[in-house]
Design a protein around this motif. Structure first.
Motif, PDB file in Angstrom:
ATOM      1  N   VAL A   4       3.817 -14.185  52.615  1.00  0.00           N
ATOM      2  CA  VAL A   4       3.212 -15.420  53.118  1.00  0.00           C
ATOM      3  C   VAL A   4       3.651 -15.624  54.555  1.00  0.00           C
ATOM      4  O   VAL A   4       4.838 -15.464  54.875  1.00  0.00           O
ATOM      5  N   ARG A   5       2.708 -15.979  55.403  1.00  0.00           N
ATOM      6  CA  ARG A   5       3.019 -16.197  56.822  1.00  0.00           C
ATOM      7  C   ARG A   5       2.008 -17.182  57.406  1.00  0.00           C
ATOM      8  O   ARG A   5       0.933 -17.404  56.833  1.00  0.00           O
ATOM      9  N   PRO A   6       2.336 -17.764  58.580  1.00  0.00           N
ATOM     10  CA  PRO A   6       1.342 -18.599  59.261  1.00  0.00           C
ATOM     11  C   PRO A   6       0.155 -17.752  59.709  1.00  0.00           C
ATOM     12  O   PRO A   6       0.318 -16.603  60.133  1.00  0.00           O
ATOM     13  N   ALA A   7      -1.026 -18.309  59.591  1.00  0.00           N
ATOM     14  CA  ALA A   7      -2.225 -17.602  60.037  1.00  0.00           C
ATOM     15  C   ALA A   7      -2.276 -17.568  61.555  1.00  0.00           C
ATOM     16  O   ALA A   7      -1.766 -18.463  62.233  1.00  0.00           O
ATOM     17  N   ALA A   8      -2.899 -16.529  62.071  1.00  0.00           N
ATOM     18  CA  ALA A   8      -3.161 -16.404  63.503  1.00  0.00           C
ATOM     19  C   ALA A   8      -4.671 -16.417  63.715  1.00  0.00           C
ATOM     20  O   ALA A   8      -5.457 -16.309  62.759  1.00  0.00           O
ATOM     21  N   LEU A   9      -5.077 -16.559  64.965  1.00  0.00           N
ATOM     22  CA  LEU A   9      -6.501 -16.656  65.275  1.00  0.00           C
ATOM     23  C   LEU A   9      -7.277 -15.464  64.735  1.00  0.00           C
ATOM     24  O   LEU A   9      -8.408 -15.613  64.238  1.00  0.00           O
ATOM     25  N   ASP A  11      -6.858 -13.961  62.089  1.00  0.00           N
ATOM     26  CA  ASP A  11      -6.991 -14.030  60.636  1.00  0.00           C
ATOM     27  C   ASP A  11      -8.173 -14.881  60.189  1.00  0.00           C
ATOM     28  O   ASP A  11      -8.448 -14.986  58.982  1.00  0.00           O
ATOM     29  N   LEU A  12      -8.878 -15.510  61.122  1.00  0.00           N
ATOM     30  CA  LEU A  12      -9.957 -16.425  60.761  1.00  0.00           C
ATOM     31  C   LEU A  12     -11.006 -15.794  59.839  1.00  0.00           C
ATOM     32  O   LEU A  12     -11.394 -16.417  58.840  1.00  0.00           O
ATOM     33  N   PRO A  13     -11.498 -14.589  60.100  1.00  0.00           N
ATOM     34  CA  PRO A  13     -12.499 -14.022  59.185  1.00  0.00           C
ATOM     35  C   PRO A  13     -11.992 -13.888  57.754  1.00  0.00           C
ATOM     36  O   PRO A  13     -12.706 -14.217  56.800  1.00  0.00           O
ATOM     37  N   ALA A  14     -10.752 -13.438  57.604  1.00  0.00           N
ATOM     38  CA  ALA A  14     -10.185 -13.297  56.256  1.00  0.00           C
ATOM     39  C   ALA A  14      -9.961 -14.658  55.614  1.00  0.00           C
ATOM     40  O   ALA A  14     -10.198 -14.847  54.412  1.00  0.00           O
ATOM     41  N   MET A  15      -9.495 -15.630  56.404  1.00  0.00           N
ATOM     42  CA  MET A  15      -9.291 -16.984  55.885  1.00  0.00           C
ATOM     43  C   MET A  15     -10.587 -17.580  55.365  1.00  0.00           C
ATOM     44  O   MET A  15     -10.632 -18.142  54.263  1.00  0.00           O
ATOM     45  N   THR A  16     -11.632 -17.494  56.150  1.00  0.00           N
ATOM     46  CA  THR A  16     -12.897 -18.097  55.747  1.00  0.00           C
ATOM     47  C   THR A  16     -13.455 -17.409  54.506  1.00  0.00           C
ATOM     48  O   THR A  16     -14.060 -18.058  53.650  1.00  0.00           O
ATOM     49  N   HIS A  17     -13.210 -16.107  54.384  1.00  0.00           N
ATOM     50  CA  HIS A  17     -13.656 -15.378  53.192  1.00  0.00           C
ATOM     51  C   HIS A  17     -12.957 -15.912  51.946  1.00  0.00           C
ATOM     52  O   HIS A  17     -13.589 -16.155  50.910  1.00  0.00           O
ATOM     53  N   VAL A  18     -11.646 -16.111  52.041  1.00  0.00           N
ATOM     54  CA  VAL A  18     -10.881 -16.622  50.897  1.00  0.00           C
ATOM     55  C   VAL A  18     -11.338 -18.037  50.538  1.00  0.00           C
ATOM     56  O   VAL A  18     -11.578 -18.348  49.362  1.00  0.00           O
ATOM     57  N   LEU A  19     -11.466 -18.905  51.531  1.00  0.00           N
ATOM     58  CA  LEU A  19     -11.846 -20.291  51.262  1.00  0.00           C
ATOM     59  C   LEU A  19     -13.248 -20.380  50.672  1.00  0.00           C
ATOM     60  O   LEU A  19     -13.493 -21.170  49.746  1.00  0.00           O
ATOM     61  N   ALA A  20     -14.169 -19.577  51.175  1.00  0.00           N
ATOM     62  CA  ALA A  20     -15.537 -19.590  50.649  1.00  0.00           C
ATOM     63  C   ALA A  20     -15.562 -19.111  49.197  1.00  0.00           C
ATOM     64  O   ALA A  20     -16.343 -19.616  48.380  1.00  0.00           O
ATOM     65  N   LEU A  62      -1.504  -9.548  49.958  1.00  0.00           N
ATOM     66  CA  LEU A  62      -1.135  -8.674  48.852  1.00  0.00           C
ATOM     67  C   LEU A  62      -1.684  -7.304  49.177  1.00  0.00           C
ATOM     68  O   LEU A  62      -2.899  -7.138  49.366  1.00  0.00           O
ATOM     69  N   ASP A  63      -0.781  -6.320  49.269  1.00  0.00           N
ATOM     70  CA  ASP A  63      -1.196  -4.968  49.687  1.00  0.00           C
ATOM     71  C   ASP A  63      -1.949  -5.011  51.013  1.00  0.00           C
ATOM     72  O   ASP A  63      -2.984  -4.366  51.197  1.00  0.00           O
ATOM     73  N   ARG A  64      -1.443  -5.836  51.930  1.00  0.00           N
ATOM     74  CA  ARG A  64      -1.964  -5.980  53.296  1.00  0.00           C
ATOM     75  C   ARG A  64      -3.349  -6.601  53.367  1.00  0.00           C
ATOM     76  O   ARG A  64      -4.002  -6.565  54.415  1.00  0.00           O
ATOM     77  N   GLN A  65      -3.805  -7.198  52.283  1.00  0.00           N
ATOM     78  CA  GLN A  65      -5.088  -7.898  52.282  1.00  0.00           C
ATOM     79  C   GLN A  65      -4.823  -9.387  52.122  1.00  0.00           C
ATOM     80  O   GLN A  65      -4.001  -9.805  51.301  1.00  0.00           O
ATOM     81  N   VAL A  66      -5.516 -10.201  52.928  1.00  0.00           N
ATOM     82  CA  VAL A  66      -5.379 -11.650  52.809  1.00  0.00           C
ATOM     83  C   VAL A  66      -6.081 -12.094  51.530  1.00  0.00           C
ATOM     84  O   VAL A  66      -7.295 -11.908  51.368  1.00  0.00           O
ATOM     85  N   VAL A  67      -5.302 -12.690  50.616  1.00  0.00           N
ATOM     86  CA  VAL A  67      -5.846 -13.077  49.310  1.00  0.00           C
ATOM     87  C   VAL A  67      -5.652 -14.558  49.010  1.00  0.00           C
ATOM     88  O   VAL A  67      -6.133 -15.052  47.989  1.00  0.00           O
ATOM     89  N   GLY A  68      -4.927 -15.287  49.877  1.00  0.00           N
ATOM     90  CA  GLY A  68      -4.680 -16.696  49.612  1.00  0.00           C
ATOM     91  C   GLY A  68      -4.544 -17.491  50.893  1.00  0.00           C
ATOM     92  O   GLY A  68      -4.138 -16.953  51.932  1.00  0.00           O
TER      93      GLY A  68
END
Length: 202
Positions: A4-9, A11-20, A62-68
């Motif tokens: 777990v870490r703070p998101a960076a700019l 990371d936005l595509p991965a973040m939006t994918h998880v939230l959607a 998890l395994d270098r993929q943003v999952v949460g």
């Protein structure tokens, strides 16, 4: 291993994918079914705080993929962020959909008490659930809150989501009261919400 870490700019595509994915019903109700439209709106929503290096937007890998993703409020928004979001909504949504979106957002009008770390969104990819991602995010959020001298963790959770409620109970959060919202029941299938809070000691 979950990191777990703070998101960076970036990371936005991965973040939006998880939230959607994690909030698919909410996204469809608020913004429609077009996944690219949802991505553009979410990107606009979080770009400002991330560009100012706000560290209360957490991601789990998890395994270098943003999952949460976990969002701690209040976020450092300014007037330009709000103006940008209004413009994007006006471009992306019809006048009818904009009105409907405002009605849909009214269900989520709860905000943080002064001094609280308010967990507004805790989302995990459907393919990564049951692996401890949510637990890791909440634990990290508690550490963040203590480091930032917040007095408590707080959130509203759907009362008909026993998995999420157990997660927060195991983290030491206590259900303080409930709220019935008929509009939420119609729009999202959640007619009752539970407010949970954990007082923190430094």
């Amino acid at each position: 291993m979950i990191r777990v870490r703070p998101a960076a700019l970036e990371d936005l595509p991965a973040m939006t994918h998880v939230l959607a994915d994690a909030f698919s019903v909410k996204m469809r109700v608020l913004y429609g079914r077009d996944p690219e439209r949802i991505r553009r709106i979410l990107t606009t929503m979080y770009r400002g705080p991330l560009s100012r290096e706000y560290d209360g937007l957490l991601i789990a890998e998890l395994d270098r993929q943003v999952v949460g993703v976990l969002v701690i409020e209040p976020m450092p928004w300014d007037g330009s962020d709000a103006d940008r979001l209004v413009r994007v909504l006006a471009t992306e949504l019809s006048a009818w959909r904009q009105m409907f979106t405002r009605i849909g957002f009214s269900v989520f009008s709860h905000g943080p008490n002064v001094g609280d770390a308010y967990l507004s969104d805790v989302g995990v990819l459907s393919s990564a659930r049951g692996k401890g991602v949510g637990k890791a995010l909440v634990q990290h959020a508690e550490g963040w809150a203590i480091a930032h001298q917040r007095t408590a963790l707080a959130l509203w959770v759907a009362s008909n989501n026993p998995v999420a409620r157990r997660l927060y109970e195991r983290a030491g959060m206590v259900a303080l009261h409930h709220e019935i919202n008929l509009l939420s029941g119609v729009l999202y299938g959640v007619p009752r919400w539970t407010y949970m809070r954990k007082v923190l000691t430094t």
